[in-house]
Design a protein around this motif. Sequence first.
Motif, PDB file in Angstrom:
ATOM      1  N   THR A 355      16.257  -2.399   6.443  1.00  0.00           N
ATOM      2  CA  THR A 355      15.507  -2.496   7.828  1.00  0.00           C
ATOM      3  C   THR A 355      14.406  -3.631   7.695  1.00  0.00           C
ATOM      4  N   ASP A 356      13.845  -3.865   8.917  1.00  0.00           N
ATOM      5  CA  ASP A 356      12.828  -4.965   9.218  1.00  0.00           C
ATOM      6  C   ASP A 356      11.634  -4.648   8.500  1.00  0.00           C
ATOM      7  N   ILE A 357      11.470  -3.324   7.976  1.00  0.00           N
ATOM      8  CA  ILE A 357      10.202  -3.276   7.459  1.00  0.00           C
ATOM      9  C   ILE A 357       9.975  -3.501   6.158  1.00  0.00           C
ATOM     10  N   LYS A 358       8.844  -4.212   6.065  1.00  0.00           N
ATOM     11  CA  LYS A 358       8.288  -5.034   4.528  1.00  0.00           C
ATOM     12  C   LYS A 358       7.589  -3.916   3.635  1.00  0.00           C
ATOM     13  N   GLU A 359       8.192  -3.664   2.548  1.00  0.00           N
ATOM     14  CA  GLU A 359       7.319  -2.693   1.498  1.00  0.00           C
ATOM     15  C   GLU A 359       6.016  -2.976   1.110  1.00  0.00           C
ATOM     16  N   ASP A 360       5.769  -4.328   1.255  1.00  0.00           N
ATOM     17  CA  ASP A 360       4.318  -4.806   0.797  1.00  0.00           C
ATOM     18  C   ASP A 360       3.463  -4.858   1.927  1.00  0.00           C
ATOM     19  N   THR A 361       3.627  -4.118   3.142  1.00  0.00           N
ATOM     20  CA  THR A 361       2.849  -4.222   4.415  1.00  0.00           C
ATOM     21  C   THR A 361       2.395  -2.841   4.726  1.00  0.00           C
ATOM     22  N   GLU A 362       1.382  -2.629   5.630  1.00  0.00           N
ATOM     23  CA  GLU A 362       0.837  -1.517   6.107  1.00  0.00           C
ATOM     24  C   GLU A 362       1.909  -0.123   6.299  1.00  0.00           C
ATOM     25  N   SER A 363       2.868  -0.708   6.855  1.00  0.00           N
ATOM     26  CA  SER A 363       4.304   0.267   7.144  1.00  0.00           C
ATOM     27  C   SER A 363       4.958   0.429   5.907  1.00  0.00           C
ATOM     28  N   GLY A 364       4.974  -0.445   4.907  1.00  0.00           N
ATOM     29  CA  GLY A 364       5.386  -0.180   3.733  1.00  0.00           C
ATOM     30  C   GLY A 364       4.969   0.937   2.882  1.00  0.00           C
ATOM     31  N   ILE A 365       3.510   0.576   2.561  1.00  0.00           N
ATOM     32  CA  ILE A 365       2.837   1.595   1.966  1.00  0.00           C
ATOM     33  C   ILE A 365       2.795   3.097   2.791  1.00  0.00           C
ATOM     34  N   LEU A 366       2.803   3.109   4.006  1.00  0.00           N
ATOM     35  CA  LEU A 366       2.855   4.433   4.638  1.00  0.00           C
ATOM     36  C   LEU A 366       4.012   5.049   4.157  1.00  0.00           C
ATOM     37  N   TRP A 367       5.241   4.399   4.524  1.00  0.00           N
ATOM     38  CA  TRP A 367       6.547   4.878   4.060  1.00  0.00           C
ATOM     39  C   TRP A 367       6.493   5.329   2.718  1.00  0.00           C
ATOM     40  N   ASN A 368       6.015   4.706   1.636  1.00  0.00           N
ATOM     41  CA  ASN A 368       6.044   5.013   0.263  1.00  0.00           C
ATOM     42  C   ASN A 368       5.060   6.126   0.118  1.00  0.00           C
ATOM     43  N   THR A 369       3.941   6.456   0.686  1.00  0.00           N
ATOM     44  CA  THR A 369       2.993   7.376   0.297  1.00  0.00           C
ATOM     45  C   THR A 369       3.318   8.693   1.033  1.00  0.00           C
ATOM     46  N   ILE A 370       3.887   8.531   2.147  1.00  0.00           N
ATOM     47  CA  ILE A 370       4.594   9.836   2.890  1.00  0.00           C
ATOM     48  C   ILE A 370       5.513  10.614   2.231  1.00  0.00           C
ATOM     49  N   ILE A 371       6.416   9.603   1.634  1.00  0.00           N
ATOM     50  CA  ILE A 371       7.636  10.125   1.035  1.00  0.00           C
ATOM     51  C   ILE A 371       6.991  10.826  -0.221  1.00  0.00           C
ATOM     52  N   GLY A 372       6.489   9.931  -1.059  1.00  0.00           N
ATOM     53  CA  GLY A 372       6.139  10.403  -2.454  1.00  0.00           C
ATOM     54  C   GLY A 372       5.059  11.626  -2.308  1.00  0.00           C
ATOM     55  N   THR A 373       4.258  11.871  -1.433  1.00  0.00           N
ATOM     56  CA  THR A 373       3.246  13.157  -1.493  1.00  0.00           C
ATOM     57  C   THR A 373       4.156  14.213  -1.061  1.00  0.00           C
ATOM     58  N   THR A 374       5.126  13.824  -0.003  1.00  0.00           N
ATOM     59  CA  THR A 374       5.710  15.010   0.458  1.00  0.00           C
ATOM     60  C   THR A 374       6.771  15.804  -0.595  1.00  0.00           C
TER      61      THR A 374
END
Length: 709
Positions: A355-374
């Motif tokens: 995807t165009d989403i960069k992992e080291d951005t605000e979007s990336g950290i949301l994806w990671n923490t939403i998945i991880g905490t879920t």
Amino acid sequence: MADQKSYGWAGKILRVNLSTGSITTEPTDPYKLYIGGMGLANKIMYDEVPAGTDPLSPENKIVFAVGPLTASGVPLAGRTTICSLSTFTKDHLIVDAHCGGMIGAKIKLAGYDAIVVEGASDHPVYLNIVNEKVEIKDARDVWGMGTREATEALCRKESTKACVATIGPAGENLLPYSCIINSRNHSGGAGVGAVMGSKMCKALVVEGDGSVNVADPQAVADLSDYMLREIIGSNNNHVVPQTQQEWAEYYDKGSRWSARKGLTWGIAEGGAIDVGEPKPGELNTVGYRCMKSVYDLGEVAEKYTVKMNGCHSCPIHCYSDLRIDRTGELGGKATAGNTCAANFPFKYMNGILATDIKEDTESGILWNTIIGTTIDELGLWCNYAQLWRDFAHCIKAGVFDRVLPEEEKALFDWNRIYEDDPTIMVEVLNKIAQNDSEIAYLAYGPYVWAERWDDTDWFNQKPSALINYRGWPVHHATECFGQVGGVYNMMFNRDDMIHSAVNFQGCGLPFELKQQIAEEVWGGADAIDPDKNYTPMNDSKANFCWWSIVTDVLHDSLTLCNWVWPMTMSPTKQRDYRGDLDLEAKFYKAVTGEEVTTDDLYKAGARIMTLQRANTVRGMTKADGSIGNNDLRNDHDRITDWVFDHDPDFEPFTEGTIKIDRDDFQTALTMVYGKFGWDETLGCPTAECLEGYGMTDVKEDLESLGLLP
């Protein structure tokens, strides 16, 4: 004798039968040949769980085991082994889950070296353990809760001093990819959550206010100070800083010694804390060395970092404590934390989806923490990120479009991923955890879903990262010293979780200096190769591979953290960067009072590995479906084809590839089998090696079954 004090070991094993309600204890002494932790748990499973047992049947058992160093004051002695039968790989062979957190220390301080849970309840229960008082209590009021919710409820009900190790809905619903969570986000995977769920056991609630008898407390204290002052590095025992610093002769951008001036715990209580440049020798700044949140998630994570946290007795603190309010608003948890693959799941998805989403951005950290905490709240396990790779592949390759029923297809619009909407993952993961749909088969593991959905070629594609046809992925495999990593990824019945070799690979020291250490430890500078520039197998590499396996198993039995141990190298220039590989033996003697050498402990590690291989032989099926198969080379240690076939423009043993050679890999297996004393054709234990390890009972058992070569 009743008046004889036990040093190191608590001296008792707790046994709880949920079918009968029986609660008993027995002495640890008969298991001391296997040290504790993984060794003790594997011996109980070998002796008591017959080959071919259904992992979700009452006849299966689950063993929580700690070792003689647990809670003794030894640094980094806070791990726990959870042993049972696999729920997600071929033949459901014996596996170990290993977790940090606080549960191991609580078990030990309550007075036990292991807790054996057997049978099955007819209604939800939990075990409440307060020292010698052990009760089976009704859990109907917490059944269905997520792991954090259940932890909070059980602590309020029993004691805020207790540690809760609990399953979530995934385990309750018998999902093969399920785990046990303790201390918020410390997980033990390998499907052990489903085993707990099959027993209708929601949690262990353990409060222990005892202590561990130590033979020489002053020696433990002195060794601890020496280790912290001169020997220990950072996470994965990386021993140079990530950036150039005035105290350091070397630095390396890949190092996990990531502290630097200006980098802060951005929202620490009372204000931001600058981690600075903690130097070797400073005992009070060791915990600042590892800024794992930024290492894993990028610079964006700094402002969300409350602190770096750790397990019981850990001075390193590689666990990220984060607070991100937006994550909570979008369906995850506002407080997040982890230290491994669950901390950056989007990385593995995005490696395939692009995807165009960069992992080291605000979007990336949301994806990671939403998945991880879920997933942590659901008690869902990712199989060392295999779930994320499989999920992304099934979207990209159209597998879901082909196999999901129309009503399930209508539930999920995969375009939401490309539109940067991470809430879709909350919906998908909750649906998977219910284990009542077609998409849930994704969390049965690729050994099941790839066959069911006619996609078995996925195993042969490098992006899958699947390393063995029985259903587990790479864990520092051929990219970690070639054949060495390839062989040790075959040895267990799940991903190997070995860090002894990768710690050395990534420590940050110059390659020439690492070669000098390799010659001293494994008998030749040719034990190691530069990354992506491998050479053929040799005896030094076989020593290195054997040592990597043995030290990992030893640590899981003592119990010590293999993410930092063994202390092969040091950050101290005055020591010429040499570590101290006798530290395990020194601590063992100081704690237990027993004379032991490093070679003695390595032999114990080899014994425990041999025991697990014996149990694998006993439970592995032949092509005709019959149980009992000692041809480990051809039916177990089968590395996937992509490791030989990828990079078509490269030949093996050329610079620039991690491709390995088929014949050379077979040579590597033969040589490592020989180091253990196993049959060099089949890879299974022999009568001679079992006698040499003092395992006459196992020899006689395999002999009676016709499983000795």
